[in-house]
Design a protein around this motif. Structure first.
Motif, PDB file in Angstrom:
ATOM      1  N   SER A   1      78.762 -20.912  47.118  1.00 10.69           N
ATOM      2  CA  SER A   1      78.485 -22.241  46.557  1.00 10.69           C
ATOM      3  C   SER A   1      78.706 -22.167  45.057  1.00 10.69           C
ATOM      4  O   SER A   1      78.398 -21.168  44.426  1.00 10.69           O
TER       5      SER A   1
ATOM      6  N   CYS B   1      77.697 -24.684  42.927  1.00  8.28           N
ATOM      7  CA  CYS B   1      76.702 -25.406  42.142  1.00  8.28           C
ATOM      8  C   CYS B   1      75.539 -25.834  43.030  1.00  8.28           C
ATOM      9  O   CYS B   1      75.706 -26.050  44.218  1.00  8.28           O
ATOM     10  N   SER B   2      74.410 -25.988  42.394  1.00 11.76           N
ATOM     11  CA  SER B   2      73.254 -26.605  43.046  1.00 11.76           C
ATOM     12  C   SER B   2      72.918 -27.837  42.243  1.00 11.76           C
ATOM     13  O   SER B   2      72.814 -27.775  41.017  1.00 11.76           O
ATOM     14  N   ALA B   3      72.769 -28.946  42.944  1.00 16.51           N
ATOM     15  CA  ALA B   3      72.446 -30.204  42.260  1.00 16.51           C
ATOM     16  C   ALA B   3      71.745 -31.132  43.229  1.00 16.51           C
ATOM     17  O   ALA B   3      72.144 -31.248  44.385  1.00 16.51           O
TER      18      ALA B   3
ATOM     19  N   GLY C   1      69.129 -30.820  44.864  1.00 16.32           N
ATOM     20  CA  GLY C   1      68.618 -30.142  46.057  1.00 16.32           C
ATOM     21  C   GLY C   1      69.693 -29.727  47.035  1.00 16.32           C
ATOM     22  O   GLY C   1      69.392 -29.271  48.139  1.00 16.32           O
ATOM     23  N   PHE C   2      70.963 -29.867  46.670  1.00 14.04           N
ATOM     24  CA  PHE C   2      72.081 -29.496  47.537  1.00 14.04           C
ATOM     25  C   PHE C   2      72.811 -28.285  46.965  1.00 14.04           C
ATOM     26  O   PHE C   2      72.991 -28.181  45.754  1.00 14.04           O
ATOM     27  N   ASP C   3      73.221 -27.389  47.846  1.00  8.78           N
ATOM     28  CA  ASP C   3      74.148 -26.328  47.463  1.00  8.78           C
ATOM     29  C   ASP C   3      75.543 -26.850  47.778  1.00  8.78           C
ATOM     30  O   ASP C   3      75.855 -27.138  48.933  1.00  8.78           O
TER      31      ASP C   3
ATOM     32  N   SER D   1      79.664 -26.473  47.759  1.00  7.39           N
ATOM     33  CA  SER D   1      80.759 -25.501  47.721  1.00  7.39           C
ATOM     34  C   SER D   1      81.784 -25.923  46.682  1.00  7.39           C
ATOM     35  O   SER D   1      81.784 -27.067  46.204  1.00  7.39           O
TER      36      SER D   1
ATOM     37  N   SER E   1      82.727 -29.718  45.469  1.00  6.92           N
ATOM     38  CA  SER E   1      82.624 -30.178  44.085  1.00  6.92           C
ATOM     39  C   SER E   1      83.938 -30.810  43.628  1.00  6.92           C
ATOM     40  O   SER E   1      83.936 -31.812  42.913  1.00  6.92           O
TER      41      SER E   1
ATOM     42  N   VAL F   1      74.738 -36.175  41.955  1.00  2.94           N
ATOM     43  CA  VAL F   1      75.180 -34.784  42.152  1.00  2.94           C
ATOM     44  C   VAL F   1      76.453 -34.514  41.358  1.00  2.94           C
ATOM     45  O   VAL F   1      76.568 -33.492  40.676  1.00  2.94           O
TER      46      VAL F   1
ATOM     47  N   GLN G   1      76.646 -29.337  34.324  1.00  3.16           N
ATOM     48  CA  GLN G   1      76.529 -27.876  34.441  1.00  3.16           C
ATOM     49  C   GLN G   1      77.814 -27.182  33.987  1.00  3.16           C
ATOM     50  O   GLN G   1      77.772 -26.213  33.226  1.00  3.16           O
TER      51      GLN G   1
END
Length: 151
Positions: free
Chosen positions: A23, A25-27, A29-31, A33, A37, A101, A108
């Motif tokens: 993955s 990024c995390s945004a 509450g979601f991971d 891929s 993204s 997200v 990020q």
């Protein structure tokens, strides 16, 4: 620079960017891929982003792309609606959560790039940016762009 040195530099850059991570990024509450993204980015930045258009821009086969879209729809990040002008075409759009997200991922990545560029002076930053633009332009013109090397 010898070809193996050049490849080594691209290998290192790929690892530094985390392109090989499961993955990226995390945004919200979601991971997310890397491909997800990229999909969110394209949907956010294209006008009337059709399924086929986004798949083509990303160079992804439609079957793999459709699976990713279904996953993003289940996560409530993307909506798929028929185009009112051509019911055979589906338009992709971000939900409110999807916009959050996508914006979070942008922030990020921009923070990461700003931190990386902070280790360079202004001339070095401009040189790198100009070089990336030159490389992207050359890749666009290449007959083998966006395809894996033939073995």
């Amino acid at each position: 620079m010898k070809n193996e040195d050049l490849r080594a530099q691209f290998q290192i850059m790929t690892r530094h960017f985390g392109f090989l991570n499961k993955s990226c990024c995390s945004a919200g509450g979601f991971d997310i891929s890397l491909i997800q993204s990229h999909i969110l980015y394209e949907i956010d930045h294209q006008h009337k982003a059709s399924v086929q258009k986004v798949a083509d821009v990303l160079g992804t086969d439609i079957t793999t792309f459709s699976r990713q879209i279904q996953s993003l729809i289940k996560m409530n990040l993307v909506k798929k609606t028929p185009d009112p002008d051509d019911r055979r075409v589906y338009i992709l759009s971000l939900t409110t959560e999807g916009t959050y997200v996508a914006t979070s991922i942008d922030q990020q990545i921009n923070a990461y790039l700003n931190e990386v560029f902070s280790h360079m002076n202004e001339f070095e930053q401009e040189t790198v940016i100009r070089s990336i633009k030159l490389l992207n332009n050359a890749m666009t013109k290449s007959s083998v762009c966006c395809t894996p090397p033939l073995g």
